[in-house]
Design an enzyme around this catalytic site. Sequence first.
Site, PDB file in Angstrom:
ATOM      1  N   TYR A  43       4.269   6.703   9.849  1.00  0.00           N
ATOM      2  CA  TYR A  43       3.397   5.574   9.499  1.00  0.00           C
ATOM      3  C   TYR A  43       4.177   4.478   8.768  1.00  0.00           C
ATOM      4  CZ  TYR A  43      -0.881   3.079   8.350  1.00  0.00           C
ATOM      5  OH  TYR A  43      -1.862   2.116   8.258  1.00  0.00           O
ATOM      6  N   TYR A  76      -8.917   5.675   7.739  1.00  0.00           N
ATOM      7  CA  TYR A  76      -8.973   6.037   9.158  1.00  0.00           C
ATOM      8  C   TYR A  76     -10.041   7.114   9.289  1.00  0.00           C
ATOM      9  CZ  TYR A  76      -4.615   3.537  10.127  1.00  0.00           C
ATOM     10  OH  TYR A  76      -3.654   2.559  10.290  1.00  0.00           O
ATOM     11  N   HIS A  88       0.849  -1.198   0.000  1.00  0.00           N
ATOM     12  CA  HIS A  88       0.000   0.000   0.000  1.00  0.00           C
ATOM     13  C   HIS A  88       0.882   1.245   0.000  1.00  0.00           C
ATOM     14  CE1 HIS A  88      -4.223  -1.446   1.379  1.00  0.00           C
ATOM     15  NE2 HIS A  88      -3.672  -2.277   0.522  1.00  0.00           N
ATOM     16  N   PRO A 115      -3.478   0.577  18.886  1.00  0.00           N
ATOM     17  CA  PRO A 115      -3.294   0.090  17.508  1.00  0.00           C
ATOM     18  C   PRO A 115      -3.443   1.153  16.421  1.00  0.00           C
ATOM     19  CG  PRO A 115      -5.422  -0.594  18.361  1.00  0.00           C
ATOM     20  CD  PRO A 115      -4.713   0.063  19.491  1.00  0.00           C
ATOM     21  N   LYS A 172       1.587  -0.030  14.991  1.00  0.00           N
ATOM     22  CA  LYS A 172       3.012  -0.177  15.316  1.00  0.00           C
ATOM     23  C   LYS A 172       3.355  -1.400  16.167  1.00  0.00           C
ATOM     24  CE  LYS A 172       4.611   3.294  13.148  1.00  0.00           C
ATOM     25  NZ  LYS A 172       4.503   2.734  11.815  1.00  0.00           N
TER      26      LYS A 172
END
Length: 404
Positions: free
Chosen positions: A387, A203, A75, A295, A299
């Site tokens: 990220y 998100y 991704h 979460p 990570k």
Amino acid sequence: MEKLNTKVAIIGSGPAGLLLGQLLYKAGIDHIIIEQRSAEYVSSRIRAGILEQVSVDLLKEAGVDQNLQKKGLPHSGIEILTNGVKQRIDLSKLTNGKQVTVYGQTEVTKDLMQAREQANLLSFYEANDVKVTDFYVQPKITFEHQGHSYQIECDFIAGCDGFHGVCRASVPKDKIKTFEKVYPFGWLGVLADVPPVADELIYVQSERGFALCSMRSETRSRYYLQVPITDHVDQWSDERFWEELKHRLDDESREKLVTGPSIEKSIAPLRSFVTEPMRFGKLFLAGDAAHIVPPTGAKGLNLAASDIAYLSSALIQYYHKGSEQGIEEYSQKCLQRVWKAERFSWWMTHLLHRFDTEDEFDQKIKQAELNYVLGSFAGQTTLAENYVGLPYELSPITGMRLSN
Ligand code: APR
Ligand code: PHB
């Protein structure tokens, strides 16, 4: 009592313990894994599913990336939905071509267990009454297995036994400091064999609370909802789950969402937790035994992997080169990366979740921060570089494996 000897005794057969075992095996270092649960239980736990590039590289180095290469989904971006509008964060563009890979932790665990089985390496599953002692002098493990008592003497103990494990609990109280933040909500997760609502993760920050649209494959989706920590999973029928998710989505996603029966549903609490230091004489803590992240930043598994990168390097240097430098540096090196990931996970959690304690001012400030991050190149870059995963730090002294 049967007595055994090994170089490294690994407590816990989660991703941290299994990955360490595989890397030690590759380096020809004798070790044993001791796990309290059954192999079936360990290989079927449903967990998160985003791998940083450095974690993918480490799995490759361990020789367990065949399925990952075949089935992992690269991704290069994520979507953030706020105020009913989605905005894409182009991870690759913002980080010089880096990306993440969607591949379930359950699959990582299975791949590692399979490699271990093929190499015929020794693991004790369903070990009871595991005790670790004398780790400042001559480490010993005792446990019961299938009605027999065992004692293992070893050079080092790797405490990879998760948040509730025995290793951290065995450290004298005056030698350890812990830092903790518990969040007043949980994540209700649903796994379903339906195609994901979008090609990339979404998100969601909404007035009704956080949501996340993730996936395991092109035909299997993983969705989460922020729920009160007091909720019980029985209160959430599939219908109620999908209804609430739709409320939190934008019009386009709502229309595209394919619902179906859940194949797993559970509520997980959110916690930030760090142990300092991460080494106590000849006992190392790694993964969830040493730290927990909420979460939101994906990570958890990646931090476990980076601990193991440092720990395997340190042990390989010790056995192959006679150097204790990596062992001495282990805790400090890990904690530098751990605290940065803790900060990022805490920040993402605050930014995207609804807290009952917030007043209107707090909410306005938060919305402004989110708008700033999404509207600014610098803001987006900060999000993206965290990220995709911060680089492992390079040790000028030990030359530890710290590639980016
Ligand atoms: N003796 C032996 N084994 C134990 C003991 C004990 N006393 N206590 C716990 N264990 C085992 C657990 O049964 C589990 O299989 O240790 C293992 C720890 O595995 P994980 O909890 O998966 O932890 P870790 O390997 O550090 O992986 C971290 O898991 O929770 C996620 O977000 C987290 O992705 C991260 C990853
Ligand atoms: C998941 O797919 O389970 C997942 C993905 C991203 C997260 C957390 C969980 O931030």
